[in-house]
Enzyme design. Structure first.
Site, mmCIF file in Angstrom:
data_model
loop_
_atom_site.group_PDB
_atom_site.id
_atom_site.type_symbol
_atom_site.label_atom_id
_atom_site.label_comp_id
_atom_site.label_asym_id
_atom_site.label_seq_id
_atom_site.Cartn_x
_atom_site.Cartn_y
_atom_site.Cartn_z
ATOM 1 N N ARG A 15 0.832 -1.214 0.000
ATOM 2 C CA ARG A 15 0.000 0.000 0.000
ATOM 3 C C ARG A 15 0.868 1.267 0.000
ATOM 4 O O ARG A 15 1.026 1.910 -1.029
ATOM 5 C CB ARG A 15 -0.963 -0.045 1.217
ATOM 6 C CG ARG A 15 -2.097 0.944 1.164
ATOM 7 C CD ARG A 15 -1.760 2.384 1.483
ATOM 8 N NE ARG A 15 -1.139 2.575 2.785
ATOM 9 C CZ ARG A 15 -0.612 3.721 3.178
ATOM 10 N NH1 ARG A 15 -0.614 4.779 2.374
ATOM 11 N NH2 ARG A 15 -0.045 3.836 4.375
ATOM 12 N N ASP A 16 1.476 1.568 1.118
ATOM 13 C CA ASP A 16 2.278 2.802 1.190
ATOM 14 C C ASP A 16 3.421 2.728 0.183
ATOM 15 O O ASP A 16 3.776 3.728 -0.446
ATOM 16 C CB ASP A 16 2.846 2.957 2.612
ATOM 17 C CG ASP A 16 3.159 4.392 2.991
ATOM 18 O OD1 ASP A 16 2.956 5.281 2.151
ATOM 19 O OD2 ASP A 16 3.611 4.623 4.128
ATOM 20 N N HIS A 207 6.218 4.516 12.511
ATOM 21 C CA HIS A 207 6.096 4.443 11.040
ATOM 22 C C HIS A 207 7.051 5.504 10.493
ATOM 23 O O HIS A 207 6.711 6.691 10.474
ATOM 24 C CB HIS A 207 4.637 4.733 10.676
ATOM 25 C CG HIS A 207 4.344 4.776 9.214
ATOM 26 N ND1 HIS A 207 3.390 3.977 8.623
ATOM 27 C CD2 HIS A 207 4.837 5.538 8.219
ATOM 28 C CE1 HIS A 207 3.324 4.244 7.328
ATOM 29 N NE2 HIS A 207 4.194 5.188 7.057
ATOM 30 N N HIS A 209 9.638 7.105 7.652
ATOM 31 C CA HIS A 209 10.163 7.186 6.285
ATOM 32 C C HIS A 209 11.654 7.510 6.387
ATOM 33 O O HIS A 209 12.113 8.062 7.384
ATOM 34 C CB HIS A 209 9.370 8.220 5.472
ATOM 35 C CG HIS A 209 8.007 7.705 5.107
ATOM 36 N ND1 HIS A 209 7.678 7.299 3.841
ATOM 37 C CD2 HIS A 209 6.905 7.480 5.858
ATOM 38 C CE1 HIS A 209 6.422 6.868 3.824
ATOM 39 N NE2 HIS A 209 5.928 6.971 5.039
ATOM 40 N N CYS A 240 4.663 9.318 -0.314
ATOM 41 C CA CYS A 240 3.257 9.723 -0.313
ATOM 42 C C CYS A 240 3.029 10.696 -1.473
ATOM 43 O O CYS A 240 3.815 11.629 -1.660
ATOM 44 C CB CYS A 240 2.912 10.391 1.015
ATOM 45 S SG CYS A 240 1.239 11.032 1.051
ATOM 46 N N ASN A 249 9.337 4.282 2.949
ATOM 47 C CA ASN A 249 9.431 3.879 4.354
ATOM 48 C C ASN A 249 10.808 3.288 4.590
ATOM 49 O O ASN A 249 11.452 2.801 3.670
ATOM 50 C CB ASN A 249 8.392 2.781 4.645
ATOM 51 C CG ASN A 249 6.990 3.282 4.515
ATOM 52 O OD1 ASN A 249 6.467 3.377 3.419
ATOM 53 N ND2 ASN A 249 6.370 3.609 5.627
#
Ligand SMILES: CC(C)(COP(=O)([O-])OP(=O)([O-])OC[C@H]1O[C@@H](n2cnc3c(N)ncnc32)[C@H](O)[C@@H]1OP(=O)([O-])[O-])[C@@H](O)C(=O)NCCC(=O)NCCSC(=O)C[C@@](C)(O)CC(=O)[O-]
Length: 301
Positions: A15-16, A207, A209, A240, A249
């Site tokens: 997803r990300d 989380h 990056h 993003c 990430n």
């Protein structure tokens, strides 16, 4: 404080990691990636998002990806949901967990989901209620907890405020996200401490990056506070669409190498994880962003 003895990683690569790819990745490749992550021992995977396909075209195949998965017992499959429309579509796909996503900065909230922080919470409240009534777990991702691409530095008080709002509407656990990867260990610790004002340490995840190469250091800083849940992305995929210049990430391989080196149990087989990274990097025709993954791949020859 002693470091945790085990860590749970949610791989957010499908997803990300993929949401910002210009080249559309077909659902069967996404499913191939998810299967390889399962084989590597990942027990939580963020699979897709039920957002507007106009905003994030890469996730337009959300229902196909969910329908094509052969679910493994013991694996939790989560999906992002921005509003009731997204929840209704997600519900048909029966995720184990939905993720509502809010920002600690007003400007990023507007750019990412086209509403203010307060409006986003109003939108999420019925979604959270409906999900919990269906027995679906709810996580809240908190973006820009350290810095914002539009507002600059974000104060811990803003993070505490958002965490409190998410708690009030029934979110069960939260991610402290450094969306643009500007955080350094002490700043990340302040953001986590802000979340801990409202959530138990078992319900707070990191989380990070890796834009400035701080993802592994920030993971260690979070471990020092007792945090034992993390999101990371295989091969360090990601970025993003609404955070220009931010890279992926922190790579799951790099986090796992750190954790195993510290004697912390993850349940993840690093060699198999590198197989998953090679699979998706091969599809994207791009080298992995993981230092660990690159080192292991070189040794393989
Ligand atoms: C929230 C909206 C939808 C508001 O977007 P909007 O344009 O304000 O929405 P709207 O309610 O006015 O609706 C406009 C159109 O979108 C449709 N629509 C409305 N909702 C949906 C939906 N759920 N699924 C599919 N379609 C939808 C709706 O039906 C309508 O269609 P039309 O009548 O024009 O044909 C939009 O801004 C959006 O989708 N944003 C998502 C952005 C995104 O996914 N960003 C990346 C994820 S966040 C992130 O990566 C950070 C995180 C979590 O990883 C942590 C970190 O590192 O920080």
């Amino acid at each position: 404080m002693a470091l945790p003895s085990k860590v749970r990683i949610i791989d957010v690569g499908p997803r990300d990691g993929l949401q910002n790819e210009k080249q559309i990745v077909p659902p069967e490749v996404k499913i191939g990636l998810i299967e390889r992550l399962e084989r590597a021992g990942l027990r939580e995977i963020e699979v897709t998002s039920f957002v507007s396909p106009k905003w994030v075209p890469q996730m337009a195949d959300n229902a196909q990806v969910m329908a094509g998965l052969v679910r493994k017992p013991g694996v939790r499959y989560s999906v992002l949901v921005p509003n009731m429309k997204g929840f209704e579509a997600a519900l048909a796909a029966q995720p184990d967990e939905i993720v509502v996503f809010a920002s600690a900065s007003e400007a990023f909230s507007q750019k990412n989901i086209n509403c203010s922080i307060a409006e986003s919470i109003e939108r999420f409240a019925p979604v959270v209620e409906a999900a919990r009534a269906e027995g679906i777990a709810v996580r809240g991702a908190m973006s820009c907890t350290v810095g914002c691409p539009y507002e600059g530095e974000v104060a811990p008080a803003q993070v505490a405020h958002l965490a409190g709002l998410l708690k009030q509407v029934g979110v069960q656990r939260v991610d402290v996200a450094d969306t643009i990867g500007v955080g350094t260990p002490l700043r990340v610790q302040r953001a986590i401490e802000a979340a801990l004002k409202h959530f138990d340490v078992d319900d707070v995840s990191g989380h990070f990056h890796d834009t400035y190469g701080q993802g592994v250091s920030n993971t260690y800083a979070a471990l020092q506070l007792g945090v034992w849940n993390f999101q990371s992305s295989v091969a360090g995929l990601g970025g993003c669409p609404y955070a220009k210049g931010a890279t992926g990430n922190v790579a799951t391989e790099d986090v796992v190498y750190l954790l195993h080196g510290l004697g912390i149990e993850t349940g993840i087989d690093l060699e198999r994880l590198v197989d998953a990274a090679e699979y998706i990097s091969g599809f994207l025709q791009r080298p992995s962003n993981s230092r660990t993954g690159t080192a292991i791949a070189r040794q393989r020859g």
